[in-house]
Design an enzyme around this catalytic site. Structure first.
Site, PDB file in Angstrom:
ATOM      1  N   THR A  46      -9.612   2.837   2.519  1.00 28.93           N
ATOM      2  CA  THR A  46      -8.197   3.486   3.076  1.00 28.93           C
ATOM      3  C   THR A  46      -7.314   2.763   2.001  1.00 28.93           C
ATOM      4  O   THR A  46      -6.191   2.206   2.170  1.00 28.93           O
ATOM      5  CB  THR A  46      -8.199   3.442   4.418  1.00 28.93           C
ATOM      6  OG1 THR A  46      -7.972   2.042   5.276  1.00 28.93           O
ATOM      7  CG2 THR A  46      -7.849   4.624   4.769  1.00 28.93           C
ATOM      8  N   HIS A  51     -11.316  -7.320   4.398  1.00 28.82           N
ATOM      9  CA  HIS A  51     -10.309  -8.255   5.279  1.00 28.82           C
ATOM     10  C   HIS A  51     -12.150  -9.009   5.758  1.00 28.82           C
ATOM     11  O   HIS A  51     -13.144  -7.988   5.837  1.00 28.82           O
ATOM     12  CB  HIS A  51      -9.544  -8.026   5.625  1.00 28.82           C
ATOM     13  CG  HIS A  51      -9.882  -7.498   7.044  1.00 28.82           C
ATOM     14  ND1 HIS A  51      -9.978  -7.687   8.048  1.00 28.82           N
ATOM     15  CD2 HIS A  51      -9.049  -5.729   6.909  1.00 28.82           C
ATOM     16  CE1 HIS A  51     -10.095  -6.266   8.566  1.00 28.82           C
ATOM     17  NE2 HIS A  51      -9.671  -5.195   7.940  1.00 28.82           N
ATOM     18  N   HIS A  54     -13.703  -7.118   9.201  1.00 30.06           N
ATOM     19  CA  HIS A  54     -14.025  -5.785   8.288  1.00 30.06           C
ATOM     20  C   HIS A  54     -15.717  -6.093   8.216  1.00 30.06           C
ATOM     21  O   HIS A  54     -16.466  -5.121   8.782  1.00 30.06           O
ATOM     22  CB  HIS A  54     -13.348  -4.843   7.712  1.00 30.06           C
ATOM     23  CG  HIS A  54     -13.946  -3.357   7.274  1.00 30.06           C
ATOM     24  ND1 HIS A  54     -14.891  -3.388   6.863  1.00 30.06           N
ATOM     25  CD2 HIS A  54     -13.710  -2.580   7.652  1.00 30.06           C
ATOM     26  CE1 HIS A  54     -15.216  -1.766   6.642  1.00 30.06           C
ATOM     27  NE2 HIS A  54     -14.491  -1.569   7.421  1.00 30.06           N
ATOM     28  N   LYS A  88      -4.249   3.511  16.189  1.00 27.30           N
ATOM     29  CA  LYS A  88      -2.813   3.887  15.799  1.00 27.30           C
ATOM     30  C   LYS A  88      -1.737   4.165  16.615  1.00 27.30           C
ATOM     31  O   LYS A  88      -2.144   5.215  17.707  1.00 27.30           O
ATOM     32  CB  LYS A  88      -3.345   4.226  14.508  1.00 27.30           C
ATOM     33  CG  LYS A  88      -4.159   2.968  13.223  1.00 27.30           C
ATOM     34  CD  LYS A  88      -3.564   2.151  12.942  1.00 27.30           C
ATOM     35  CE  LYS A  88      -4.672   0.959  12.117  1.00 27.30           C
ATOM     36  NZ  LYS A  88      -3.628  -0.026  11.443  1.00 27.30           N
ATOM     37  N   ARG A  92      -1.758   7.928  10.112  1.00 29.86           N
ATOM     38  CA  ARG A  92      -2.119   7.208   8.731  1.00 29.86           C
ATOM     39  C   ARG A  92      -1.461   7.344   7.521  1.00 29.86           C
ATOM     40  O   ARG A  92      -1.163   8.740   7.547  1.00 29.86           O
ATOM     41  CB  ARG A  92      -3.779   6.312   8.503  1.00 29.86           C
ATOM     42  CG  ARG A  92      -4.150   6.093   9.620  1.00 29.86           C
ATOM     43  CD  ARG A  92      -5.714   5.778   9.232  1.00 29.86           C
ATOM     44  NE  ARG A  92      -6.512   4.763  10.203  1.00 29.86           N
ATOM     45  CZ  ARG A  92      -6.507   3.779  10.524  1.00 29.86           C
ATOM     46  NH1 ARG A  92      -6.627   2.668   8.894  1.00 29.86           N
ATOM     47  NH2 ARG A  92      -7.087   2.417  11.297  1.00 29.86           N
ATOM     48  N   GLN A 179     -16.613  12.136  12.316  1.00 28.47           N
ATOM     49  CA  GLN A 179     -17.605  10.411  12.563  1.00 28.47           C
ATOM     50  C   GLN A 179     -18.825  10.992  12.952  1.00 28.47           C
ATOM     51  O   GLN A 179     -19.734  10.326  12.716  1.00 28.47           O
ATOM     52  CB  GLN A 179     -16.785   9.608  11.819  1.00 28.47           C
ATOM     53  CG  GLN A 179     -17.531   8.582  12.706  1.00 28.47           C
ATOM     54  CD  GLN A 179     -16.735   7.243  12.866  1.00 28.47           C
ATOM     55  OE1 GLN A 179     -15.891   6.744  12.146  1.00 28.47           O
ATOM     56  NE2 GLN A 179     -17.464   6.346  13.508  1.00 28.47           N
ATOM     57  N   ASP A 200     -14.146  -1.700  18.073  1.00 21.47           N
ATOM     58  CA  ASP A 200     -13.160  -0.642  18.011  1.00 21.47           C
ATOM     59  C   ASP A 200     -14.158   0.858  17.553  1.00 21.47           C
ATOM     60  O   ASP A 200     -12.916   2.097  17.590  1.00 21.47           O
ATOM     61  CB  ASP A 200     -12.096  -0.452  17.247  1.00 21.47           C
ATOM     62  CG  ASP A 200     -12.718  -0.999  16.015  1.00 21.47           C
ATOM     63  OD1 ASP A 200     -13.132  -1.600  15.251  1.00 21.47           O
ATOM     64  OD2 ASP A 200     -12.014  -0.899  14.985  1.00 21.47           O
ATOM     65  N   LYS A 240      -6.531  -7.521  17.004  1.00 21.42           N
ATOM     66  CA  LYS A 240      -7.686  -7.205  15.925  1.00 21.42           C
ATOM     67  C   LYS A 240      -7.628  -7.812  14.029  1.00 21.42           C
ATOM     68  O   LYS A 240      -6.212  -7.828  13.744  1.00 21.42           O
ATOM     69  CB  LYS A 240      -8.368  -5.860  15.730  1.00 21.42           C
ATOM     70  CG  LYS A 240      -9.192  -5.866  15.464  1.00 21.42           C
ATOM     71  CD  LYS A 240      -9.923  -4.566  14.864  1.00 21.42           C
ATOM     72  CE  LYS A 240      -9.170  -3.419  14.247  1.00 21.42           C
ATOM     73  NZ  LYS A 240      -9.482  -2.290  13.879  1.00 21.42           N
ATOM     74  N   LYS A 243      -6.589  -4.672   8.088  1.00 17.57           N
ATOM     75  CA  LYS A 243      -6.142  -5.201   6.881  1.00 17.57           C
ATOM     76  C   LYS A 243      -4.318  -5.211   6.997  1.00 17.57           C
ATOM     77  O   LYS A 243      -4.176  -5.486   5.931  1.00 17.57           O
ATOM     78  CB  LYS A 243      -6.355  -3.342   6.076  1.00 17.57           C
ATOM     79  CG  LYS A 243      -8.527  -3.768   5.352  1.00 17.57           C
ATOM     80  CD  LYS A 243      -8.728  -2.223   5.260  1.00 17.57           C
ATOM     81  CE  LYS A 243      -9.144  -1.477   6.151  1.00 17.57           C
ATOM     82  NZ  LYS A 243      -9.444   0.116   5.980  1.00 17.57           N
ATOM     83  N   THR A 244      -4.363  -4.138   7.627  1.00 19.03           N
ATOM     84  CA  THR A 244      -2.636  -4.086   8.244  1.00 19.03           C
ATOM     85  C   THR A 244      -1.839  -5.299   8.868  1.00 19.03           C
ATOM     86  O   THR A 244      -0.944  -5.438   8.489  1.00 19.03           O
ATOM     87  CB  THR A 244      -2.410  -2.832   8.664  1.00 19.03           C
ATOM     88  OG1 THR A 244      -2.653  -2.805   9.904  1.00 19.03           O
ATOM     89  CG2 THR A 244      -2.762  -1.803   7.196  1.00 19.03           C
TER      90      THR A 244
END
Length: 412
Positions: A46, A51, A54, A88, A92, A179, A200, A240, A243-244
């Site tokens: 995404t 990072h 991850h 979230k 997204r 998934q 997670d 956590k 990335k954001t």
């Protein structure tokens, strides 16, 4: 022929890298059998970089590869088109297929830090867009969707935040099905008997194991599959590392300087220092415990150097270390020291500026921040509501106004 190290299970347990497992006894037998295991970890591209939070699973897959096991890295070219709803509160942002392909190409370069893509036991990258392309929707729902119970799915913590916000879409619910099918497909196509991921992702990983069990019952094929996770790295605020999240420690050199990378690692909460050593270094656990059991500031400095050296190379580690040490001497011997009690933290940046007398008032502190005149630990302060955590001032931290006004903040 690649030799398999049958001690990997004990290594994972000793270093605290195995957090959850759908069949721990089965995993133990697999890893102690002396036979190579095929496993994978999946990520949705995404963004165009990884990072440090991850990359924890990649550090663990690195141990699997060195132990002689076959590693596959799944790039979610298809699942990224939906986006994982885990944790979230809102949907997204949807990416175009072109953006996803561009991100995959960039991430591939980063992964070589952790894994070997050449040689006898090379890691391989696969993309689930390859097997979802052309998979008829009705066929997928008849063959895969029929095995998922909506009530059970909604009770999963994966969807908790989205449900609380009242905005969960059917589109996002399809993510778990896709998934889960990834695991089944890679089991059949590549012989993967183990899926690894961050804690997670536990709900999604278990969904794959459950799907395999139901398919085996339906078609009589034997599928022995295990799901496992590692603990997550947390920010000083207990969130956590993502990335954001503010202050993400990027792996790519073009997204973060060596100094900022080093300083980012220094923000590791005290309670996570031992785990960071266990994940990102090969130091024996006996040595790690000795380091962490001593001066925590020295332990963090050692951690910063070791992790920076691993990810960016020794030259960057030395550079960042020197810059960090020099930071506290830039004000000269005359730089005044201001001490605070531990119970004062977290402390607002404006309060700190006022109490260290770098600003005569809190309104002036806000004006200085707005004008870009304030720097804390080498990073420009840009927000009035910035909270300084205790871990950020342990061992001393330099607070600067402009180029010539320095205050060293310490803890009593």
């Amino acid at each position: 022929m690649v030799k398999v190290d049958a001690n990997l299970y004990n290594e994972l347990k000793e270093r605290g890298l195995l957090y959850q497992c759908s069949d721990e006894e089965g995993l133990k037998k697999l890893l102690e059998s002396g036979k190579p295991v095929s496993l994978y970890e999946g990520t949705d591209p995404t963004m165009d970089s990884l990072h440090i939070g991850h990359c924890v699973p990649y550090c663990i897959l690195r141990r699997f590869q060195r132990a002689g096991h076959k590693v596959y890295l799944l790039m979610g070219g298809a699942t990224a088109c939906i986006g994982d709803p885990t944790g979230k509160s809102e949907m997204r942002q949807l990416l175009s297929k072109e953006e996803i392909d561009k991100n995959i190409a960039k991430i591939k370069k980063t992964l070589s830090v952790f894994l070997d893509f050449e040689g006898e036991n090379a890691a391989e990258i696969v993309n689930n867009a390859d097997w979802f392309k052309g998979y008829d929707y009705i066929d997928f729902m008849r063959e895969i969707g029929v095995h998922f119970n909506v009530n059970k799915m909604l009770s999963n913590e994966i969807y908790a935040n989205r449900l609380n916000e009242g905005g969960l879409t059917f589109f996002e619910m399809g993510y778990m099905l896709m998934q889960a099918y990834d695991f089944v497909h890679l089991n059949e196509a590549k012989g993967c008997s183990l899926e690894w991921g961050g804690a997670d992702q536990w709900g999604n990983i278990v969904a794959g194991v459950d799907l395999a069990r139901k398919l085996s019952f339906a078609d009589g094929k034997k599928r022995e599959m295990v799901g496992a996770t590692n603990p997550l790295l947390l920010t000083p605020e207990g969130k956590k590392m993502g990335k954001t999240e503010k202050g993400a420690i990027w792996i790519d050199r073009d997204k973060i300087s060596a100094y900022d990378f080093y300083q980012g690692v220094y923000q590791t909460p005290d309670a996570c220092v031992e785990m960071m050593f266990a994940i990102f270094t090969d130091l024996p656990m006996s040595e790690i415990k000795e380091i962490v059991g001593g001066d925590i500031v020295k332990a963090k400095k050692r951690l910063c150097f070791e992790v920076t050296k691993f990810v960016r190379g020794e030259e960057d580690a030395i550079l960042a270390q020197n810059m960090s040490e020099n930071l506290f001497t830039q004000g000269g011997d005359d730089a005044p020291v201001v001490t605070f009690e531990k119970n004062r933290f977290p402390m607002n940046i404006c309060d700190m500026l006022f109490e260290t007398k770098l600003a005569p008032s809190k309104s002036e502190a806000r004006r200085l921040i707005q004008g870009g005149a304030i720097t804390f630990k080498g990073e420009k302060a840009t927000r009035f509501d910035l909270m300084i955590e205790l871990s950020e001032v342990e061992g001393g931290a330099l607070l600067k106004k402009g180029k010539k006004n320095f205050i060293k903040v310490e803890i009593k």
